[in-house]
Scaffold this motif. Structure first.
Motif, PDB file in Angstrom:
ATOM      1  N   ARG A   1       0.991  -1.200  -0.194  1.00  0.00           N
ATOM      2  CA  ARG A   1      -0.157   0.154   0.020  1.00  0.00           C
ATOM      3  C   ARG A   1       0.858   1.032  -0.077  1.00  0.00           C
ATOM      4  O   ARG A   1       1.958   1.532   0.764  1.00  0.00           O
ATOM      5  CB  ARG A   1      -1.061  -0.064   1.364  1.00  0.00           C
ATOM      6  N   THR A   2       0.687   2.166  -0.766  1.00  0.00           N
ATOM      7  CA  THR A   2       1.577   3.266  -1.018  1.00  0.00           C
ATOM      8  C   THR A   2       0.371   4.578  -1.365  1.00  0.00           C
ATOM      9  O   THR A   2      -0.630   4.156  -1.908  1.00  0.00           O
ATOM     10  CB  THR A   2       2.400   3.196  -2.177  1.00  0.00           C
ATOM     11  N   ALA A   3       1.063   5.664  -1.086  1.00  0.00           N
ATOM     12  CA  ALA A   3       0.313   7.092  -1.455  1.00  0.00           C
ATOM     13  C   ALA A   3       1.177   7.387  -2.532  1.00  0.00           C
ATOM     14  O   ALA A   3       2.257   7.374  -2.594  1.00  0.00           O
ATOM     15  CB  ALA A   3       0.378   7.777  -0.305  1.00  0.00           C
TER      16      ALA A   3
ATOM     17  N   LYS B   1       2.045  23.254   0.771  1.00  0.00           N
ATOM     18  CA  LYS B   1       2.332  22.157   1.739  1.00  0.00           C
ATOM     19  C   LYS B   1       0.805  22.157   2.273  1.00  0.00           C
ATOM     20  O   LYS B   1       0.440  21.060   2.179  1.00  0.00           O
ATOM     21  CB  LYS B   1       3.313  22.551   2.900  1.00  0.00           C
ATOM     22  N   ARG B   2       0.124  23.270   2.636  1.00  0.00           N
ATOM     23  CA  ARG B   2      -1.413  23.225   3.041  1.00  0.00           C
ATOM     24  C   ARG B   2      -2.208  22.442   2.286  1.00  0.00           C
ATOM     25  O   ARG B   2      -2.707  21.729   2.467  1.00  0.00           O
ATOM     26  CB  ARG B   2      -1.714  24.376   3.351  1.00  0.00           C
ATOM     27  N   ASN B   3      -2.111  22.769   0.747  1.00  0.00           N
ATOM     28  CA  ASN B   3      -2.900  22.132  -0.148  1.00  0.00           C
ATOM     29  C   ASN B   3      -2.599  20.537  -0.426  1.00  0.00           C
ATOM     30  O   ASN B   3      -3.397  19.871  -0.611  1.00  0.00           O
ATOM     31  CB  ASN B   3      -2.764  22.991  -1.618  1.00  0.00           C
ATOM     32  N   ALA B   4      -1.304  20.500  -0.374  1.00  0.00           N
ATOM     33  CA  ALA B   4      -0.697  18.872  -0.592  1.00  0.00           C
ATOM     34  C   ALA B   4      -1.211  18.334   0.462  1.00  0.00           C
ATOM     35  O   ALA B   4      -1.958  17.213   0.508  1.00  0.00           O
ATOM     36  CB  ALA B   4       0.772  19.009  -0.579  1.00  0.00           C
ATOM     37  N   ILE B   5      -1.171  18.488   1.907  1.00  0.00           N
ATOM     38  CA  ILE B   5      -1.736  17.881   2.954  1.00  0.00           C
ATOM     39  C   ILE B   5      -3.224  17.749   2.742  1.00  0.00           C
ATOM     40  O   ILE B   5      -3.823  16.464   3.055  1.00  0.00           O
ATOM     41  CB  ILE B   5      -1.106  18.439   4.255  1.00  0.00           C
ATOM     42  N   SER B   6      -3.848  18.856   2.569  1.00  0.00           N
ATOM     43  CA  SER B   6      -5.477  18.712   2.520  1.00  0.00           C
ATOM     44  C   SER B   6      -5.855  17.917   1.240  1.00  0.00           C
ATOM     45  O   SER B   6      -6.912  17.334   1.605  1.00  0.00           O
ATOM     46  CB  SER B   6      -6.041  20.254   2.543  1.00  0.00           C
ATOM     47  N   GLY B   7      -5.335  17.968   0.275  1.00  0.00           N
ATOM     48  CA  GLY B   7      -5.540  17.244  -0.950  1.00  0.00           C
ATOM     49  C   GLY B   7      -5.617  15.648  -0.528  1.00  0.00           C
ATOM     50  O   GLY B   7      -5.858  14.779  -1.379  1.00  0.00           O
TER      51      GLY B   7
ATOM     52  N   ALA C   1      -0.640   8.641  13.336  1.00  0.00           N
ATOM     53  CA  ALA C   1       0.071   9.784  13.393  1.00  0.00           C
ATOM     54  C   ALA C   1       1.397   9.740  12.660  1.00  0.00           C
ATOM     55  O   ALA C   1       1.851  10.445  11.996  1.00  0.00           O
ATOM     56  CB  ALA C   1       0.602   9.710  14.654  1.00  0.00           C
ATOM     57  N   LEU C   2       1.757   8.162  12.423  1.00  0.00           N
ATOM     58  CA  LEU C   2       3.159   8.168  11.511  1.00  0.00           C
ATOM     59  C   LEU C   2       2.610   8.193  10.289  1.00  0.00           C
ATOM     60  O   LEU C   2       3.615   8.702   9.125  1.00  0.00           O
ATOM     61  CB  LEU C   2       3.515   6.616  11.765  1.00  0.00           C
ATOM     62  N   LEU C   3       1.278   7.851   9.466  1.00  0.00           N
ATOM     63  CA  LEU C   3       1.246   8.146   8.247  1.00  0.00           C
ATOM     64  C   LEU C   3       1.045   9.641   7.879  1.00  0.00           C
ATOM     65  O   LEU C   3       1.439  10.027   6.937  1.00  0.00           O
ATOM     66  CB  LEU C   3      -0.352   7.588   7.919  1.00  0.00           C
ATOM     67  N   ASP C   4       0.393  10.332   8.965  1.00  0.00           N
ATOM     68  CA  ASP C   4       0.397  11.776   8.942  1.00  0.00           C
ATOM     69  C   ASP C   4       1.730  12.263   8.719  1.00  0.00           C
ATOM     70  O   ASP C   4       1.963  13.447   8.019  1.00  0.00           O
ATOM     71  CB  ASP C   4      -0.489  12.613  10.090  1.00  0.00           C
ATOM     72  N   ALA C   5       2.807  11.741   9.569  1.00  0.00           N
ATOM     73  CA  ALA C   5       4.195  12.441   9.474  1.00  0.00           C
ATOM     74  C   ALA C   5       4.759  12.148   8.060  1.00  0.00           C
ATOM     75  O   ALA C   5       5.410  12.852   7.551  1.00  0.00           O
ATOM     76  CB  ALA C   5       4.862  11.792  10.459  1.00  0.00           C
ATOM     77  N   ARG C   6       4.427  11.009   7.688  1.00  0.00           N
ATOM     78  CA  ARG C   6       4.802  10.504   6.238  1.00  0.00           C
ATOM     79  C   ARG C   6       4.386  11.634   4.994  1.00  0.00           C
ATOM     80  O   ARG C   6       5.202  11.950   4.372  1.00  0.00           O
ATOM     81  CB  ARG C   6       4.834   9.201   5.743  1.00  0.00           C
ATOM     82  N   ILE C   7       3.028  11.771   5.231  1.00  0.00           N
ATOM     83  CA  ILE C   7       2.517  12.521   4.454  1.00  0.00           C
ATOM     84  C   ILE C   7       3.088  14.158   4.421  1.00  0.00           C
ATOM     85  O   ILE C   7       3.427  14.621   3.332  1.00  0.00           O
ATOM     86  CB  ILE C   7       0.877  12.973   4.414  1.00  0.00           C
ATOM     87  N   ALA C   8       3.244  14.834   5.690  1.00  0.00           N
ATOM     88  CA  ALA C   8       3.783  15.965   5.662  1.00  0.00           C
ATOM     89  C   ALA C   8       5.185  15.941   5.286  1.00  0.00           C
ATOM     90  O   ALA C   8       5.718  17.193   4.699  1.00  0.00           O
ATOM     91  CB  ALA C   8       3.899  16.462   7.500  1.00  0.00           C
TER      92      ALA C   8
END
Length: 112
Positions: A3-5, A85-91, A53-60
């Motif tokens: 599984r990847t993003a 960065k804000r748009n990328a994360i909210s996307g 939380a780890l997924l969120d950190a990887r996304i950031a």
């Protein structure tokens, strides 16, 4: 199943979990020149707060890499980078929710 993003530009591409970040943060880059990054999450337990939380950190981190940085003395470029960065994360919100829901579903199926 790995599984990847996938992180790309301005629109969410579901392949299997995608996130879009505008290359606009690279001040001169055209919107069509989007960078793409894959973020693995197959090693995370998304049924736990720690896994999420780890997924969120990887996304950031991916957003930081895609959007780059700007000299803090360049106010315009700094704003562009922050917005990217804000748009990328909210996307990633929909894809993130789907990944978490899929993990919850797999957990529920296993406990039957």
């Amino acid at each position: 199943m790995v599984r990847t993003a996938r992180f790309a530009a301005m629109a969410l591409a579901f392949a299997p979990f995608a996130f879009v970040a505008s290359a606009q943060a690279k001040a001169d880059a055209a919107a069509s020149d989007a960078q793409t990054l894959e973020v693995r999450y197959d090693d995370l337990n998304l049924t736990t707060n720690r896994g999420i939380a780890l997924l969120d950190a990887r996304i950031a981190r991916a957003a930081n890499e895609v959007c780059g940085s700007a000299d803090i003395r360049d106010i315009t470029a700094s704003r562009i980078v922050r917005a990217c960065k804000r748009n990328a994360i909210s996307g990633t919100a929909d894809a993130r929710r789907l990944a978490i829901a899929a993990s919850d579903t797999r957990l529920a199926m296993r406990s039957r």
